[in-house]
Design a protein around this motif. Sequence first.
Motif: not given
Length: 66
Positions: A8-9, A12-13, A44
């Motif tokens: 993920g980025n 982000t969560e 995160y």
Amino acid sequence: MVVDAKTGNAGTELGALTRPSVPGMQFEGWYSDEDLTKPFVSAYYPNYSKTLYAKWSRYVVTAECF
């Protein structure tokens, strides 16, 4: 045991992490270090690649004889 990577980025969560299962073992949680002394608690994605380590304990079954 290897669990599929989760990507993920950064920032982000993260969401829920996989809870693997192994017969006869109980999953105790994810840790940031191989010595299993630092629980992974971030909610995160970090801004770098991170390997997590699973902590396991054996199920202990006891029986009482009557």
